[in-house]
Design a protein around this motif. Sequence first.
Motif, PDB file in Angstrom:
ATOM      1  N   HIS A   1     -17.629 -41.971  35.820  1.00  0.00           N
ATOM      2  CA  HIS A   1     -17.399 -41.799  34.386  1.00  0.00           C
ATOM      3  C   HIS A   1     -17.681 -43.074  33.595  1.00  0.00           C
TER       4      HIS A   1
ATOM      5  N   ASP B   1     -12.528 -49.495  37.038  1.00  0.00           N
ATOM      6  CA  ASP B   1     -12.363 -48.051  36.798  1.00  0.00           C
ATOM      7  C   ASP B   1     -13.136 -47.659  35.559  1.00  0.00           C
ATOM      8  N   ALA B   2     -14.366 -47.178  35.715  1.00  0.00           N
ATOM      9  CA  ALA B   2     -15.089 -46.965  36.966  1.00  0.00           C
ATOM     10  C   ALA B   2     -16.523 -47.449  36.779  1.00  0.00           C
TER      11      ALA B   2
ATOM     12  N   GLU C   1     -13.400 -38.778  31.094  1.00  0.00           N
ATOM     13  CA  GLU C   1     -12.630 -38.533  32.326  1.00  0.00           C
ATOM     14  C   GLU C   1     -11.166 -38.863  32.119  1.00  0.00           C
ATOM     15  N   GLU C   2     -10.912 -39.949  31.408  1.00  0.00           N
ATOM     16  CA  GLU C   2      -9.526 -40.426  31.272  1.00  0.00           C
ATOM     17  C   GLU C   2      -8.665 -39.483  30.431  1.00  0.00           C
TER      18      GLU C   2
ATOM     19  N   GLU D   1     -14.836 -43.549  42.293  1.00  0.00           N
ATOM     20  CA  GLU D   1     -13.581 -44.127  41.787  1.00  0.00           C
ATOM     21  C   GLU D   1     -13.212 -45.246  42.748  1.00  0.00           C
TER      22      GLU D   1
HETATM   23 ZN   LIG Z   1     -11.576 -43.574  36.863  1.00  0.00          ZN
END
Ligand SMILES: [Zn+2]
Length: 349
Positions: free
Chosen positions: A62, A93-94, A126-127, A150
Motif C-alpha cells: 500500500h 509500513d509499507a 489500506e490504513e 507488510e
Molecule cells: Zn501496512
Amino acid sequence: MSGVVSLLRDLVQIPSPSREEGPIVKYLTDAFETLGWKAVREGKNLYTELGDEGPLLLLNSHTDTVPVGEGWSHNPLAAHIVDRKIYGRGSNDAKGCLAAMMYGAFAAFAKNPPKGRVLLAATCEEEISGQGLEQLLKILPKPDAAVVGEPTGLQPAVAQKGLLLLEVIAKGRSAHAAWGGGVNAVSAAARDILSLSNVSFDKSHPALGVPSLEVTQAHGGERHNVIPDRCKMVVDIRTTPTYTPEEIIDLVSKKVEGDVEVRSKRLVSVDTDPDHPIVQAAVAANPGAKPFGSPTVSDWVFLRDIPTVKVGPGDSHRSHTPDEYVTVSELEEGAAFYERLIREYFERA
Ligand SMILES: [Zn+2]
C-alpha cells in the motif's frame, strides 16, 4: 546509494496519508515507466503486469500511511539515513515493502525471467480499509496466489486475525437518583462486562491460537443525579478462522443481558495451507523462516479465497510509531527476497 534505497527515500519524501495518495501515485506511475513497465491506473490504485504466460502471482502493498503524528526526533518526511536506518513515516509500513517488491520484481524479469506472470499492485487507503485493493480486485484477473507486502522481518505470515466489532447496549429505566427506583443500565453493563471477561474460546487455530475479546469502551449516564437508562459497550474481538463471526456473535449474545449489535464484521480472519506452493516458496526464499500467525489486520482480508502470504522487510512493531524506520540492509535484503520468492513460486506453481 542503491536504487532501492533512493526509491524509498523518494517515496517517504512524498507525504501520503490515507485519501491523499494522488502525488505518490503520480510519482510511482513515472517510476513504473522508468523501469519499462506499462503503468495502469484505476482511481488511486496503480498496477502493472509482468511476464507473458503462466500462473498469475499478485504482489501487493500500500502507498498510504497513517498521519505523521507527534513525538518525532527525526524529520518524518525527510528520509534521513542515520546509522543505516532510513527514518520517516511509512518507511517501514509499507513503503519499504513496496520499494523492495518493485526492485525484486524488476530483477526477476530483467534477465532469466520466470515462467509466470506477476501483477504488481500499489494500492491506496489500506490504513482506513477504504477504496484500495478491495476495489482493484473487482477489475483484475483472479490471481493464483498473492503476496501482501507488510513488515514481518521476512517471516511469512500464513494466517491473520480478523476484527469483529460488537456493541452491547445495556438498557434500564431512568429515575431521579435521590428517589431511587428505576433500573440502572450502568449496573447492568457492569454485570455484562464481568460476564464477558469470562468468555473462553476452546477451538484453537494452529497458527493463531484462540480469538481474543476485550471490552474497550463503555459509556452510560448523562447526569450525576439521574439513574441511567442506557449504557453502550464496545467489544473488540480478534477472530480466527476456527469461528465464524456468527458463532462468536451468538456466544457473546448468550453471555450478556444487553442487546448485541454488529458494528463491523467485514475484516475477516484468513489463513493459507502451510503446504501451499506460495508458503513453500516464501520459506525457500528465506531459509530458516518460520511461518507464523499475525495478529494485525491488513489488505489480506480482501484476498480470502486466494492462497496468500503476508511478508516483507521491517518490523511491525515500528509501524505507526514516531521515529519509524527501516534499515538499509532490511530493504536491500527485502528486494533480493522478493526476487527469490517470485522464482521459487513459479518453480512450484
Ligand atoms: Zn501496512
